[in-house]
Design an enzyme around this catalytic site. Structure first.
Site, PDB file in Angstrom:
ATOM      1  N   LYS A 115       0.826  -1.219   0.000  1.00 56.05           N
ATOM      2  CA  LYS A 115       0.000   0.000   0.000  1.00 56.05           C
ATOM      3  C   LYS A 115       0.859   1.267   0.000  1.00 56.05           C
ATOM      4  O   LYS A 115       0.479   2.273  -0.574  1.00 56.05           O
ATOM      5  CB  LYS A 115      -0.976   0.005   1.176  1.00 56.05           C
ATOM      6  CG  LYS A 115      -2.105  -0.981   0.978  1.00 56.05           C
ATOM      7  CD  LYS A 115      -3.387  -0.594   1.670  1.00 56.05           C
ATOM      8  CE  LYS A 115      -4.486  -1.557   1.244  1.00 56.05           C
ATOM      9  NZ  LYS A 115      -5.719  -1.449   1.964  1.00 56.05           N
ATOM     10  N   LYS A 197      -3.797 -10.123  -6.504  1.00 55.32           N
ATOM     11  CA  LYS A 197      -5.126 -10.433  -5.952  1.00 55.32           C
ATOM     12  C   LYS A 197      -6.175  -9.436  -6.460  1.00 55.32           C
ATOM     13  O   LYS A 197      -5.863  -8.284  -6.760  1.00 55.32           O
ATOM     14  CB  LYS A 197      -5.105 -10.494  -4.425  1.00 55.32           C
ATOM     15  CG  LYS A 197      -5.168  -9.165  -3.731  1.00 55.32           C
ATOM     16  CD  LYS A 197      -5.587  -9.309  -2.260  1.00 55.32           C
ATOM     17  CE  LYS A 197      -5.911  -7.923  -1.721  1.00 55.32           C
ATOM     18  NZ  LYS A 197      -6.622  -7.829  -0.513  1.00 55.32           N
ATOM     19  N   LYS A 200     -10.561  -4.244  -4.457  1.00 57.70           N
ATOM     20  CA  LYS A 200     -11.593  -3.262  -4.758  1.00 57.70           C
ATOM     21  C   LYS A 200     -11.006  -1.901  -5.099  1.00 57.70           C
ATOM     22  O   LYS A 200     -11.678  -1.061  -5.675  1.00 57.70           O
ATOM     23  CB  LYS A 200     -12.617  -3.185  -3.628  1.00 57.70           C
ATOM     24  CG  LYS A 200     -12.087  -2.850  -2.252  1.00 57.70           C
ATOM     25  CD  LYS A 200     -13.261  -2.625  -1.302  1.00 57.70           C
ATOM     26  CE  LYS A 200     -13.287  -3.556  -0.115  1.00 57.70           C
ATOM     27  NZ  LYS A 200     -12.349  -3.204   0.945  1.00 57.70           N
TER      28      LYS A 200
HETATM   29  P1  ATP Z   1      -8.415  -2.844  -0.513  1.00 51.51           P
HETATM   30  O1  ATP Z   1      -8.333  -3.178  -1.952  1.00 51.51           O
HETATM   31  O2  ATP Z   1      -9.105  -1.543  -0.223  1.00 51.51           O
HETATM   32  O3  ATP Z   1      -7.140  -3.032   0.211  1.00 51.51           O
HETATM   33  P2  ATP Z   1      -9.584  -5.409  -0.149  1.00 51.51           P
HETATM   34  O4  ATP Z   1     -10.395  -5.626  -1.368  1.00 51.51           O
HETATM   35  O5  ATP Z   1      -8.313  -6.123   0.010  1.00 51.51           O
HETATM   36  O6  ATP Z   1      -9.396  -3.866   0.127  1.00 51.51           O
HETATM   37  P3  ATP Z   1     -10.519  -5.687   2.596  1.00 51.51           P
HETATM   38  O7  ATP Z   1     -11.587  -4.835   3.127  1.00 51.51           O
HETATM   39  O8  ATP Z   1      -9.159  -5.301   3.001  1.00 51.51           O
HETATM   40  O9  ATP Z   1     -10.595  -5.773   1.010  1.00 51.51           O
HETATM   41  O10 ATP Z   1     -10.786  -7.208   2.946  1.00 51.51           O
HETATM   42  C1  ATP Z   1     -12.001  -7.766   3.352  1.00 51.51           C
HETATM   43  C2  ATP Z   1     -11.933  -9.264   3.374  1.00 51.51           C
HETATM   44  O11 ATP Z   1     -11.902  -9.777   2.033  1.00 51.51           O
HETATM   45  C3  ATP Z   1     -10.688  -9.850   4.050  1.00 51.51           C
HETATM   46  O12 ATP Z   1     -11.064 -10.984   4.794  1.00 51.51           O
HETATM   47  C4  ATP Z   1      -9.801 -10.244   2.909  1.00 51.51           C
HETATM   48  O13 ATP Z   1      -8.949 -11.293   3.257  1.00 51.51           O
HETATM   49  C5  ATP Z   1     -10.818 -10.670   1.871  1.00 51.51           C
HETATM   50  N1  ATP Z   1     -10.309 -10.503   0.497  1.00 51.51           N
HETATM   51  C6  ATP Z   1      -9.966  -9.344  -0.089  1.00 51.51           C
HETATM   52  N2  ATP Z   1      -9.553  -9.551  -1.355  1.00 51.51           N
HETATM   53  C7  ATP Z   1      -9.647 -10.891  -1.578  1.00 51.51           C
HETATM   54  C8  ATP Z   1      -9.376 -11.732  -2.701  1.00 51.51           C
HETATM   55  N3  ATP Z   1      -8.926 -11.240  -3.831  1.00 51.51           N
HETATM   56  N4  ATP Z   1      -9.598 -13.068  -2.578  1.00 51.51           N
HETATM   57  C9  ATP Z   1     -10.066 -13.576  -1.425  1.00 51.51           C
HETATM   58  N5  ATP Z   1     -10.336 -12.832  -0.331  1.00 51.51           N
HETATM   59  C10 ATP Z   1     -10.133 -11.503  -0.386  1.00 51.51           C
END
Ligand code: ATP
Ligand code: LTN
Length: 335
Positions: A115, A197, A200
């Site tokens: 990040k 990965k 969002k």
């Molecule tokens: P950002 O992109 O803003 O960092 P993020 O999409 O990684 O956010 P978080 O809010 O940080 O989402 O994560 C919420 C939950 O979703 C966590 O349990 C995380 O492990 C899961 N998660 C996020 N992205 C993935 C993915 N690509 N595959 C599986 N699980 C995910």
């Protein structure tokens, strides 16, 4: 709360619209836990502040995420759904735990490194101490299990380390939590760069499926998904990351094994497979989207859920926070 049941805590940041990764990696695994455990699911808005947010949008997304939690099948009668900032104990415990966390440990966090690179104009102290706030979230409720995606494994480790360190000094204050990571769906990859990965906050919207994407957009995004030139549907993460990711998505939703999927699509082209994946995803999301729309029109209901969730969360965490304050030597407040 049933005293005999174990405690589950998890959270998602309202930092953007939820993706299929959040759904398959986190929420879908939360659903069957509701009956067996005492579940606490938070919308971790304080965590979202580590990246600059537009205030009005953050407010809107926080409500929308609560509506999505319910639309996905989380039942406010069975679990506690609340907004992190509505329980000040999170920020309070985070401060104390900051004093029990080393710079060196935080420096090793891959999410911070990633990040910091992505937001090089705003590498703030909150981004650095983000895992400490997450540790506070979890430890406040004497949590047994934390259902998360694979990317959060390291944050769970540091939470355990901090808890153990604190307990070694002051006695058994915190329960040591375990990560709960499912085998399929734990790591959904970007549709455009399948070695990364699905996130969002990706700047390319074709890289992720937003849970609120309409069916035609879902189909278009899957059609454009990056694959390889072999034209055989076979699970091989190293050589065929794109197809393997699509298989993982298909498997998580349908429950079919990779072998079954390979058989089902034997002799078929990538076009057919992509369409099949897009269709099951669109079908799964349709009722969620309908329910979300209905809930968003009912502001009073969402407010009531938030209010009740916050009260229950506050009540539960109060005991841990008081104990921590007492143990570290803070003078109890006189009422
Ligand atoms: P950002 O992109 O803003 O960092 P993020 O999409 O990684 O956010 P978080 O809010 O940080 O989402 O994560 C919420 C939950 O979703 C966590 O349990 C995380 O492990 C899961 N998660 C996020 N992205 C993935 C993915 N690509 N595959 C599986 N699980 C995910
Ligand atoms: N750090 C997590 C979100 C998160 C969380 C939590 C998950 C904040 N607090 C407590 C589980 C338990 C993330 O970035 N995905």
């Amino acid at each position: 709360m049933n005293q005999d049941k174990k405690i589950i805590f998890s959270g998602i940041q309202p930092s953007g619209n939820l993706t299929l990764g959040n759904y398959l990696g986190a929420i879908i695994n939360w659903l069957p836990l509701q009956d067996e455990y005492n579940c606490i699911y938070s919308i971790v808005d304080l965590h979202a502040l580590t990246v600059r947010q537009v205030p009005a949008e953050l407010r809107k997304r926080t409500r929308s995420l609560l509506a999505l939690y319910i639309a996905c099948g989380l039942d406010p009668e069975k679990c506690i759904l609340f907004v992190q900032s509505h329980n000040s104990a999170h920020a309070e415990l985070a401060w104390i735990l900051n004093c029990f966390t080393y710079m060196g440990e935080l420096n090793r966090m891959t999410q911070f490194k990633e990040k910091a690179q992505r937001h090089s104009d705003n590498i703030n102290a909150g981004l650095f101490t983000y895992p400490v706030l997450m540790a506070a979230d979890i430890l406040l409720y004497q949590t047994d299990l934390v259902p998360v995606g694979d990317d959060q494994r390291q944050h769970l480790e540091i939470t355990r380390d901090i808890a153990q360190r604190f307990n070694n000094i002051y006695g058994d204050v915190f329960k040591i939590p375990e990560a709960y990571i499912s085998k399929v769906g734990a790591r959904i990859m970007s549709l455009q760069q399948p070695e990364k990965k699905m996130s969002k906050s990706d700047e390319n919207p074709n890289a992720y499926i937003n849970l609120l994407d309409p069916p035609d957009v879902i189909i278009r995004k899957f059609k454009r998904a990056v694959t390889d030139s072999e034209a055989v549907i076979r699970y091989d993460v190293d050589k065929k990351p794109g197809i393997s990711n699509l298989m993982n998505i298909y498997s998580s939703i349908t429950g079919k094994s990779f072998e079954d999927i390979e058989k089902e699509f034997e002799g078929k082209g990538y076009g057919d497979f992509k369409l099949a994946v897009a269709e099951v995803v669109a079908e799964t999301l349709k009722p969620i989207q309908d329910k979300h729309k209905e809930l968003m029109a009912n502001k009073d209901y969402l407010d009531e859920i938030m209010k009740e969730g916050a009260q229950r969360a506050e009540r539960l965490s109060y005991k841990t926070l008081r104990k921590v304050y007492r143990k570290v030597g803070l003078v109890p407040k006189v009422f």
